[in-house]
Write a protein that holds these residues in place. Structure first.
Motif, PDB file in Angstrom:
ATOM      1  N   TYR A 287     -70.444  -7.066 136.596  1.00 18.60           N
ATOM      2  CA  TYR A 287     -70.527  -7.246 138.050  1.00 18.60           C
ATOM      3  C   TYR A 287     -71.715  -8.138 138.403  1.00 18.60           C
ATOM      4  O   TYR A 287     -71.590  -9.085 139.195  1.00 18.60           O
ATOM      5  CB  TYR A 287     -70.675  -5.880 138.715  1.00 18.60           C
TER       6      TYR A 287
ATOM      7  N   GLY B 134     -71.051 -11.695 137.439  1.00 25.09           N
ATOM      8  CA  GLY B 134     -70.135 -12.339 138.372  1.00 25.09           C
ATOM      9  C   GLY B 134     -70.835 -12.808 139.637  1.00 25.09           C
ATOM     10  O   GLY B 134     -70.575 -13.903 140.135  1.00 25.09           O
ATOM     11  N   ARG B 135     -71.735 -11.985 140.168  1.00 24.05           N
ATOM     12  CA  ARG B 135     -72.492 -12.364 141.371  1.00 24.05           C
ATOM     13  C   ARG B 135     -73.395 -13.562 141.094  1.00 24.05           C
ATOM     14  O   ARG B 135     -73.512 -14.478 141.907  1.00 24.05           O
ATOM     15  CB  ARG B 135     -73.351 -11.188 141.851  1.00 24.05           C
TER      16      ARG B 135
ATOM     17  N   LYS C 218     -71.078 -17.044 139.852  1.00 27.99           N
ATOM     18  CA  LYS C 218     -69.847 -17.402 140.550  1.00 27.99           C
ATOM     19  C   LYS C 218     -69.601 -18.914 140.546  1.00 27.99           C
ATOM     20  O   LYS C 218     -68.553 -19.388 140.106  1.00 27.99           O
ATOM     21  CB  LYS C 218     -69.892 -16.895 141.985  1.00 27.99           C
ATOM     22  N   HIS C 219     -70.549 -19.681 141.036  1.00 26.92           N
ATOM     23  CA  HIS C 219     -70.371 -21.129 141.117  1.00 26.92           C
ATOM     24  C   HIS C 219     -70.323 -21.777 139.733  1.00 26.92           C
ATOM     25  O   HIS C 219     -69.608 -22.754 139.517  1.00 26.92           O
ATOM     26  CB  HIS C 219     -71.496 -21.749 141.956  1.00 26.92           C
TER      27      HIS C 219
ATOM     28  N   GLU D 262     -66.806 -21.213 138.353  1.00 29.54           N
ATOM     29  CA  GLU D 262     -65.812 -22.029 139.054  1.00 29.54           C
ATOM     30  C   GLU D 262     -65.817 -23.479 138.556  1.00 29.54           C
ATOM     31  O   GLU D 262     -64.787 -24.155 138.595  1.00 29.54           O
ATOM     32  CB  GLU D 262     -66.069 -21.979 140.560  1.00 29.54           C
TER      33      GLU D 262
ATOM     34  N   ILE E 108     -59.093 -15.257 135.249  1.00 31.28           N
ATOM     35  CA  ILE E 108     -59.582 -14.875 136.569  1.00 31.28           C
ATOM     36  C   ILE E 108     -58.416 -14.803 137.556  1.00 31.28           C
ATOM     37  O   ILE E 108     -58.323 -13.865 138.368  1.00 31.28           O
ATOM     38  CB  ILE E 108     -60.647 -15.871 137.077  1.00 31.28           C
TER      39      ILE E 108
ATOM     40  N   GLU F 116     -57.254 -11.596 139.546  1.00 34.64           N
ATOM     41  CA  GLU F 116     -57.277 -11.623 141.006  1.00 34.64           C
ATOM     42  C   GLU F 116     -55.935 -11.168 141.581  1.00 34.64           C
ATOM     43  O   GLU F 116     -55.895 -10.426 142.564  1.00 34.64           O
ATOM     44  CB  GLU F 116     -57.601 -13.034 141.496  1.00 34.64           C
TER      45      GLU F 116
ATOM     46  N   LEU G  24     -64.900 -10.373 138.421  1.00 31.91           N
ATOM     47  CA  LEU G  24     -64.296 -10.765 139.694  1.00 31.91           C
ATOM     48  C   LEU G  24     -64.906  -9.986 140.850  1.00 31.91           C
ATOM     49  O   LEU G  24     -65.111 -10.536 141.939  1.00 31.91           O
ATOM     50  CB  LEU G  24     -62.784 -10.529 139.641  1.00 31.91           C
TER      51      LEU G  24
ATOM     52  N   MET H 187     -68.106 -11.674 141.669  1.00 30.69           N
ATOM     53  CA  MET H 187     -67.851 -12.974 142.284  1.00 30.69           C
ATOM     54  C   MET H 187     -67.396 -12.814 143.735  1.00 30.69           C
ATOM     55  O   MET H 187     -67.717 -13.640 144.590  1.00 30.69           O
ATOM     56  CB  MET H 187     -66.776 -13.730 141.485  1.00 30.69           C
ATOM     57  N   SER H 188     -66.657 -11.733 144.011  1.00 27.86           N
ATOM     58  CA  SER H 188     -66.138 -11.481 145.356  1.00 27.86           C
ATOM     59  C   SER H 188     -67.117 -10.720 146.244  1.00 27.86           C
ATOM     60  O   SER H 188     -66.806 -10.421 147.395  1.00 27.86           O
ATOM     61  CB  SER H 188     -64.820 -10.705 145.266  1.00 27.86           C
ATOM     62  N   ARG H 189     -68.274 -10.367 145.691  1.00 30.45           N
ATOM     63  CA  ARG H 189     -69.306  -9.639 146.426  1.00 30.45           C
ATOM     64  C   ARG H 189     -68.790  -8.302 146.980  1.00 30.45           C
ATOM     65  O   ARG H 189     -69.086  -7.901 148.104  1.00 30.45           O
ATOM     66  CB  ARG H 189     -69.856 -10.475 147.584  1.00 30.45           C
TER      67      ARG H 189
END
Length: 214
Positions: A83, A86-87, A90-91, A94, A107, A111, A138, A141-143
């Motif tokens: 987790y 991912g935070r 993230k960028h 991507e 991913i 998702e 994920l 990344m999705s916060r």
């Protein structure tokens, strides 16, 4: 020392992992598979089953009542690291080029699974290879709210560990001869656990194709 000497192929063999790496390597692999993006290929389901089958024996002396909490802790900590990764990344993820350890389709598949099941994806996803690794990444990344994530993370880890380890432990006690056929059992488990992943992958591919055709 012995664990370090294991080859890549040995790491995919639950019996070899437990025989040469013992409890320490077992915990390390569960930690890695549930939180590090390069750990998706590790044999989590079959390894847990084998651990239950072999525990309290000459191969793994740890009692099952101690083994299960330790494995849950390793899985929860691994997912928490996933987790956080991912935070933080993230960028980076991507923009990252694809390789053996990272593919965007992992991913995208995860998702799709999360969109279908919501927070229960962190419970159900534990039983799916690849998904259980990337669903925590994920989440970061999705916060997703960390407290909510942690609760479902704990539930999922507990359900997965208890189910797989107790299945191996109880069957091993009921049928002691199963240990002699561990390799066949492991191969069968890998094939069975791959079915939902393959199904989810083709569903995600079909969804992407439909979106492109619109």
């Amino acid at each position: 020392m012995l664990a370090a000497a294991l080859s890549f192929r040995d790491l995919l063999n639950p019996e070899m992992v437990i025989h040469y790496g013992g409890l320490a390597l077992l915990l390390a692999i569960i930690f890695a598979e549930t939180g590090l993006f390069f750990g998706f290929f590790l044999p989590g389901d079959s390894l847990l089953f084998a651990a239950g089958l072999l525990c309290e024996s000459k191969y793994l002396s740890t009692p099952v009542v101690i083994l299960i909490p330790l494995l849950i802790l390793a899985a929860v900590l691994g997912s928490t690291v996933g987790y956080g990764f991912g935070r933080w990344a993230k960028h980076y993820l991507e923009r990252r080029k694809e390789n053996f350890f990272y593919k965007k389709k992992y991913i995208e598949m995860t998702e799709t699974f999360y969109q279908k099941y919501g927070m229960m994806a962190f419970v159900l996803g534990r039983f799916l290879p690849i998904v259980r690794t990337f669903v925590t990444i994920l989440a970061g990344m999705s916060r997703i709210d960390f407290k909510k994530f942690w609760i479902y993370n704990l539930l999922g880890a507990s359900a997965w560990i208890v189910t797989m380890v107790l299945a191996g432990y109880l069957l091993g006690n009921a049928f002691p001869g199963l240990i002699d056929h561990l390799e066949i059992i492991v191969v069968a488990m890998i094939l069975v656990s791959a079915i939902p992943v393959i199904t989810a992958f083709f569903r995600a591919q079909r969804k992407m194709l439909k979106e492109k055709m619109k």
